[in-house]
Design a protein around this motif. Structure first.
Motif, mmCIF file in Angstrom:
data_model
loop_
_atom_site.group_PDB
_atom_site.id
_atom_site.type_symbol
_atom_site.label_atom_id
_atom_site.label_comp_id
_atom_site.label_asym_id
_atom_site.label_seq_id
_atom_site.Cartn_x
_atom_site.Cartn_y
_atom_site.Cartn_z
ATOM 1 N N ASP A 1 -19.447 5.696 -11.080
ATOM 2 C CA ASP A 1 -20.671 5.600 -10.281
ATOM 3 C C ASP A 1 -21.201 6.957 -9.827
ATOM 4 N N GLY A 2 -20.579 8.050 -10.319
ATOM 5 C CA GLY A 2 -21.063 9.391 -9.989
ATOM 6 C C GLY A 2 -20.470 9.955 -8.717
ATOM 7 N N GLU A 3 -19.495 9.244 -8.111
ATOM 8 C CA GLU A 3 -18.836 9.724 -6.899
ATOM 9 C C GLU A 3 -17.352 9.363 -6.960
ATOM 10 N N ILE A 4 -16.544 10.150 -6.222
ATOM 11 C CA ILE A 4 -15.116 9.834 -6.106
ATOM 12 C C ILE A 4 -14.862 9.360 -4.684
ATOM 13 N N THR A 5 -14.485 8.110 -4.543
ATOM 14 C CA THR A 5 -14.179 7.563 -3.215
ATOM 15 C C THR A 5 -12.783 8.015 -2.788
ATOM 16 N N LEU A 6 -12.425 7.725 -1.540
ATOM 17 C CA LEU A 6 -11.099 8.086 -1.057
ATOM 18 C C LEU A 6 -10.025 7.416 -1.900
ATOM 19 N N GLU A 7 -10.240 6.128 -2.227
ATOM 20 C CA GLU A 7 -9.249 5.415 -3.028
ATOM 21 C C GLU A 7 -9.079 6.082 -4.395
ATOM 22 N N GLU A 8 -10.198 6.458 -5.006
ATOM 23 C CA GLU A 8 -10.130 7.119 -6.319
ATOM 24 C C GLU A 8 -9.465 8.479 -6.201
ATOM 25 N N PHE A 9 -9.734 9.195 -5.095
ATOM 26 C CA PHE A 9 -9.151 10.522 -4.902
ATOM 27 C C PHE A 9 -7.636 10.415 -4.732
ATOM 28 N N ILE A 10 -7.196 9.400 -3.973
ATOM 29 C CA ILE A 10 -5.755 9.198 -3.812
ATOM 30 C C ILE A 10 -5.121 8.854 -5.149
ATOM 31 N N ALA A 11 -5.805 8.011 -5.920
ATOM 32 C CA ALA A 11 -5.280 7.643 -7.242
ATOM 33 C C ALA A 11 -5.187 8.863 -8.150
ATOM 34 N N LEU A 12 -6.160 9.784 -8.025
ATOM 35 C CA LEU A 12 -6.162 11.005 -8.836
ATOM 36 C C LEU A 12 -5.041 11.941 -8.406
ATOM 37 N N MET A 13 -4.871 12.127 -7.094
ATOM 38 C CA MET A 13 -3.927 13.101 -6.578
ATOM 39 C C MET A 13 -2.521 12.537 -6.401
ATOM 40 N N SER A 14 -2.404 11.213 -6.278
ATOM 41 C CA SER A 14 -1.083 10.566 -6.142
ATOM 42 C C SER A 14 -0.967 9.463 -7.183
ATOM 43 N N PRO A 15 -0.867 9.847 -8.459
ATOM 44 C CA PRO A 15 -0.869 8.822 -9.524
ATOM 45 C C PRO A 15 0.282 7.840 -9.423
ATOM 46 N N SER A 16 1.404 8.259 -8.814
ATOM 47 C CA SER A 16 2.537 7.331 -8.707
ATOM 48 C C SER A 16 2.168 6.143 -7.823
ATOM 49 N N ALA A 17 1.449 6.414 -6.703
ATOM 50 C CA ALA A 17 1.021 5.317 -5.823
ATOM 51 C C ALA A 17 0.084 4.377 -6.561
ATOM 52 N N SER A 18 -0.844 4.964 -7.309
ATOM 53 C CA SER A 18 -1.821 4.168 -8.057
ATOM 54 C C SER A 18 -1.143 3.290 -9.100
ATOM 55 N N SER A 19 -0.167 3.871 -9.815
ATOM 56 C CA SER A 19 0.488 3.103 -10.885
ATOM 57 C C SER A 19 1.314 1.954 -10.303
ATOM 58 N N VAL A 20 1.919 2.192 -9.123
ATOM 59 C CA VAL A 20 2.685 1.111 -8.469
ATOM 60 C C VAL A 20 1.764 -0.054 -8.119
ATOM 61 N N VAL A 21 0.622 0.275 -7.499
ATOM 62 C CA VAL A 21 -0.329 -0.774 -7.103
ATOM 63 C C VAL A 21 -0.863 -1.492 -8.339
ATOM 64 N N GLN A 22 -1.121 -0.711 -9.396
ATOM 65 C CA GLN A 22 -1.632 -1.331 -10.630
ATOM 66 C C GLN A 22 -0.605 -2.305 -11.203
ATOM 67 N N ARG A 23 0.664 -1.908 -11.125
ATOM 68 C CA ARG A 23 1.726 -2.779 -11.632
ATOM 69 C C ARG A 23 1.811 -4.068 -10.808
ATOM 70 N N ILE A 24 1.702 -3.917 -9.464
ATOM 71 C CA ILE A 24 1.785 -5.083 -8.579
ATOM 72 C C ILE A 24 0.607 -6.024 -8.812
ATOM 73 N N SER A 25 -0.579 -5.436 -9.017
ATOM 74 C CA SER A 25 -1.785 -6.263 -9.160
ATOM 75 C C SER A 25 -1.708 -7.199 -10.362
ATOM 76 N N LYS A 26 -0.913 -6.812 -11.359
ATOM 77 C CA LYS A 26 -0.798 -7.652 -12.548
ATOM 78 C C LYS A 26 -0.051 -8.958 -12.269
ATOM 79 N N SER A 27 0.645 -9.012 -11.106
ATOM 80 C CA SER A 27 1.387 -10.241 -10.771
ATOM 81 C C SER A 27 0.473 -11.328 -10.208
ATOM 82 N N PHE A 28 -0.786 -10.982 -9.907
ATOM 83 C CA PHE A 28 -1.755 -11.960 -9.385
ATOM 84 C C PHE A 28 -2.737 -12.353 -10.488
#
Length: 834
Positions: free
Chosen positions: A752-779
């Protein structure tokens, strides 16, 4: 003359800010009583310091960062009399123009008075350098407004918030929300820029700067201290000018100027050339690969011509002037060649600075020897790579793994994979220990290789030698086999055999095959094969050539058939050259080259195939579009089938073998898919390196959130590309537009042409993002998510706490997963998730 009472009265009138001295502006005001009133009247035209800066940019019509008399007169519609007053008071350095900082100080009396008081807080240049380091509490190379305020309080400086804000605004010339080191020096020493320009006139090129550095460095410690600089600059420079130049040069603020700092200070074009090289070679693995690639004759040193040829083959665009700059800066011993330690030190520029800090920590022979014994944990009299890593990480000097690897490469002079006491002492500049020879230093390496080549002068002798060294007849020579054979001859030591092995093992697989052995012994063979490769654009071309060269159609190419084909191609090669090519191709040494052997010899390397893939997509937008196009099922990753389908349908002329090569290069974590970050890393590798470097500055999610808030200058809760670019710039690195665009696209997941806080955290802390992505697949759907939320929310307050998540019945999340969910989900930072 004047009586003491008269002098005291004049001084009292002149020292308006009661700082204990009369500065230039106060003296002009004393001599021209109407001047302050004129400035006060003109200053009322501006609402704030920000307005002053914006006006400066408008007045600076030619955008050179300075306002001349004509620009100021036209911009402010001044009379000649007012113009004279403004320039008399504002042009502090007397260069005939007014800089941004000068303009702010003259038009904002509050800023002027506050800055003057601030300057008086530091008694000398060392105080100034030390103060910057104290203010910069997060060590990112710049001071934010909060750091300035906190630092002033910690140093017991008495400034109001308004004065602190004024000082910050006056210093932050580029208005990026931070004060860089050079901005800090320019604020505190207004004459810094002019002193540097005056000094630079003595140097027309990098060689001049190198000669001057060696001359100034009278104690030979490879660094220039303040006194050495003063002696070198001579009587034509005042103490303040010398201090200003020193402060600008000492960019790492360690109290001395090393050679790279001096070169970048004196020759601005050197900075640009080095930045361009550093973008290509960002880690030790790539540096080692590049050195081996450039070292065409495998003598352990690279010449200027070898670098030119290597750059050309790899498709990198460097001018002869840029390569000359690299050579002058890297070739510290002036022998006309660059050995690996020299190459590593110029390509990993932070390593020399860290070595300097280690020298200061271990500053005498006793301290160095004690450190060696402490590092040598197994007490075998040598430090291996692991021991050096552990020892340096406990030394108190902050070092990255890359810097440690570079230091190891520089210290291990004999190339035996260990650092003995003599090498360690030599690294830290104290002498002592056992005397060390340095075969990696160009000439002696050449002598060892030349001596080895001299034993086997024909291709038949080389083939026979290979079979002799290959004791277990497995088709390759191990390090142990080569050592046994060379030492047994009585002409080489074990260390020399290791050096020869490292040079020959070009693919780094731990063994030397017949092709590598021949290319070591006949270095021209590699170049000749490279020349032949130029005739083939694809695997189909190689197969067609094989069919054509196999004149008797027996499925094999004999020596005579190869010789006939090469002669038909128009290349003027000797029979020995053709024989060398043949031996490289005949991997199984059965006297003929089959199709598989021919493909291995003539097909382009992985780097060439990936370069071909990248060349089709020239912009970040092209890369983004390609990822979306390739990811047919929209799951955020490209599997091999999707890549094969996409490349087959786009007409890129990629073979199955090339597609496999591209996929292996892209699938960094080996999970069978190329995700978006891996795809960006494949297409723009420097962007991935930069992100890793950037991530290293932030230890946890709270640091990342604080950085986001600091970077979000307009406070709208999202980072625009300009804000990210300013943040990257403030890190002290140099970035191209392509790299900024690539990093931005990595962060801007939804496009969308901007980086939100959530996107910035995902960029700078990829381990947190990958964990959440893994959990989300259970729903499976939204109802599953709502149901899970209600089950965890045991107190039914519509909010989830960490305690509830960990204590809920049937809890399936561990502490790491809960931390990751909160890092990304707790947007407002209140400790709960609604």
């Amino acid at each position: 003359g004047f009586s003491a009472a008269e002098v005291e009265a004049i001084f009292s009138l002149g020292d308006k800010d009661q700082s204990g001295g009369i500065d230039y502006q106060e003296f002009i005001g004393l001599m021209l009583p109407n001047a302050p009133a004129t400035i006060a009247r003109l200053g009322m035209s501006f609402r704030s310091i920000g307005n002053v800066k914006e006006s400066f940019k408008k007045f600076d019509v030619n955008h050179d960062g300075q306002i001349c008399r004509t620009e100021l007169k036209n911009g402010m519609k001044l009379s000649d009399a007012d113009l004279d007053v403004v320039f008399a008071l504002g042009d502090l350095d007397g260069d005939g123009e007014i800089s941004m900082c000068e303009f702010v100080l003259i038009m904002c009396p509050l800023a002027k008075n506050a800055v003057n008081r601030f300057r008086n807080c530091f008694k000398d240049i060392h105080d100034l350098i030390s103060a910057f380091a104290q203010f910069d509490s997060n060590n990112d190379g710049a001071i934010c407004q909060q750091e300035l305020s906190t630092g002033m309080r910690n140093m017991r400086m008495s400034f109001s918030n308004e004065e602190t804000n004024a000082i910050f605004a006056a210093a932050d010339i580029n208005q990026d929300g931070e004060i860089a080191y050079t901005e800090f020096v320019s604020l505190m020493i207004p004459t810094a820029g002019d002193a540097l320009m005056k000094f630079r006139k003595s140097f027309t090129n990098v060689q001049n700067a190198k000669n001057a550095f060696n001359k100034f460095d009278t104690d030979g410690d490879a660094e220039i201290n303040l006194q050495e600089l003063k002696n070198g600059m001579g009587p034509n420079f005042s103490d303040n000018e010398v201090k200003a130049v020193f402060a600008l040069g000492d960019t790492d603020q360690d109290g001395s100027i090393n050679f790279l700092e001096f070169a970048k200070l004196m020759i601005p074009t050197a900075t640009d050339a080095l930045a361009k090289f550093w973008k290509c070679f960002r880690d030790m693995k790539i540096v080692r690969q590049a050195f081996k690639q450039f070292d065409a004759d495998n003598d352990g040193a690279i010449t200027r011509q070898e670098v030119i040829q290597g750059m050309k083959v790899s498709g990198r665009d460097f001018t002869s002037e840029e390569i000359d700059t690299l050579f002058v800066l890297a070739d510290r011993d002036g022998d006309g060649q660059i050995d690996f330690p020299e190459f590593a030190l110029i390509m990993i520029p932070s390593a020399p600075e860290r070595i300097s800090k280690l020298k200061k920590k271990f500053n005498n022979k006793a301290a160095v020897e004690a450190a060696f014994k402490k590092f040598d944990t197994d007490n075998d009299g040598a430090i291996d790579a692991k021991e050096l890593t552990n020892g340096l990480k406990n030394s108190g000097v902050s070092l990255t793994d890359q810097e440690i690897e570079t230091i190891f490469a520089v210290a291990d002079l004999d190339g035996d994979g260990q650092i003995d006491m003599g090498e360690f002492c030599q690294l830290l500049g104290v002498g002592g220990g056992a005397k060390v020879s340095a075969p990696a230093a160009g000439g002696s390496t050449s002598a060892i290789v030349a001596k080895f080549r001299g034993l086997y002068k024909t291709i038949d002798q080389v083939r026979s030698a290979f079979n002799q060294y290959d004791v277990d007849r497995d088709g390759s020579i191990s390090k142990q086999e080569l050592e046994q054979g060379m030492v047994k001859s009585g002409q080489f030591t074990a260390q020399e055999s290791k050096l020869v092995f490292d040079l020959a093992d070009s693919d780094g697989d731990g063994s030397i095959d017949i092709g590598e052995f021949v290319q070591l012994m006949f270095p021209s063979a590699g170049q000749l094969i490279s020349n032949l490769k130029q005739n083939f654009a694809s695997e189909a071309d190689v197969r067609a050539a094989f069919a054509s060269w196999d004149s008797n159609k027996d499925g094999q190419i004999s020596f005579d058939e190869l010789k006939s084909a090469v002669q038909r191609s128009g290349q003027k090669l000797t029979e020995e050259d053709i024989n060398a090519i043949f031996v490289v191709g005949d991997i199984d040494q059965n006297g003929e080259i089959d199709l598989d052997e021919f493909l291995k010899m003539m097909m382009p390397a992985t780097s060439d195939i990936v370069a071909k893939f990248r060349s089709v997509r020239k912009t970040v937008q092209d890369v983004q579009n390609a990822f979306k196009q390739f990811d047919r099922n929209g799951d955020g990753a490209i599997d091999k089938a999707e890549l094969t389908s996409a490349l087959s349908s786009t007409g890129g002329n990629f073979t199955k073998q090339e597609i496999d090569t591209i996929f292996l290069a892209g699938d960094i974590d080996g999970d069978g898919e190329i995700d978006y970050e891996e795809f960006i890393a494949l297409m723009c590798p420097s962007a991935s390196d930069i992100v890793e470097k950037f991530r290293a500055k932030y230890k946890n999610v709270n640091d990342v959130k604080a950085a986001f808030k600091r970077f979000d200058r307009n406070g709208d809760g999202a980072l625009e590309k300009d804000e990210l670019a300013a943040a990257l710039k403030s890190s002290g690195e140099s970035y191209t537009d392509v790299e900024v665009n690539a990093i931005f696209s990595l962060g801007d997941v939804d496009g969308d042409g901007e980086i939100t806080l959530e996107e910035f955290i995902a960029l700078m802390s990829p381990s947190a993002s990958s964990v959440v992505q893994r959990i989300s697949k259970s729903f499976k759907n939204l109802n599953d998510v709502k149901s899970a939320f209600k089950k965890i929310d045991t107190d039914n307050d519509g909010l989830l706490s960490k305690k509830e998540m960990m204590a809920s019945s049937g809890n399936k999340y561990d502490a790491e997963e809960v931390d990751a969910i909160f890092a990304l989900g707790d947007v407002n930072g209140d400790g709960e998730i609604d």
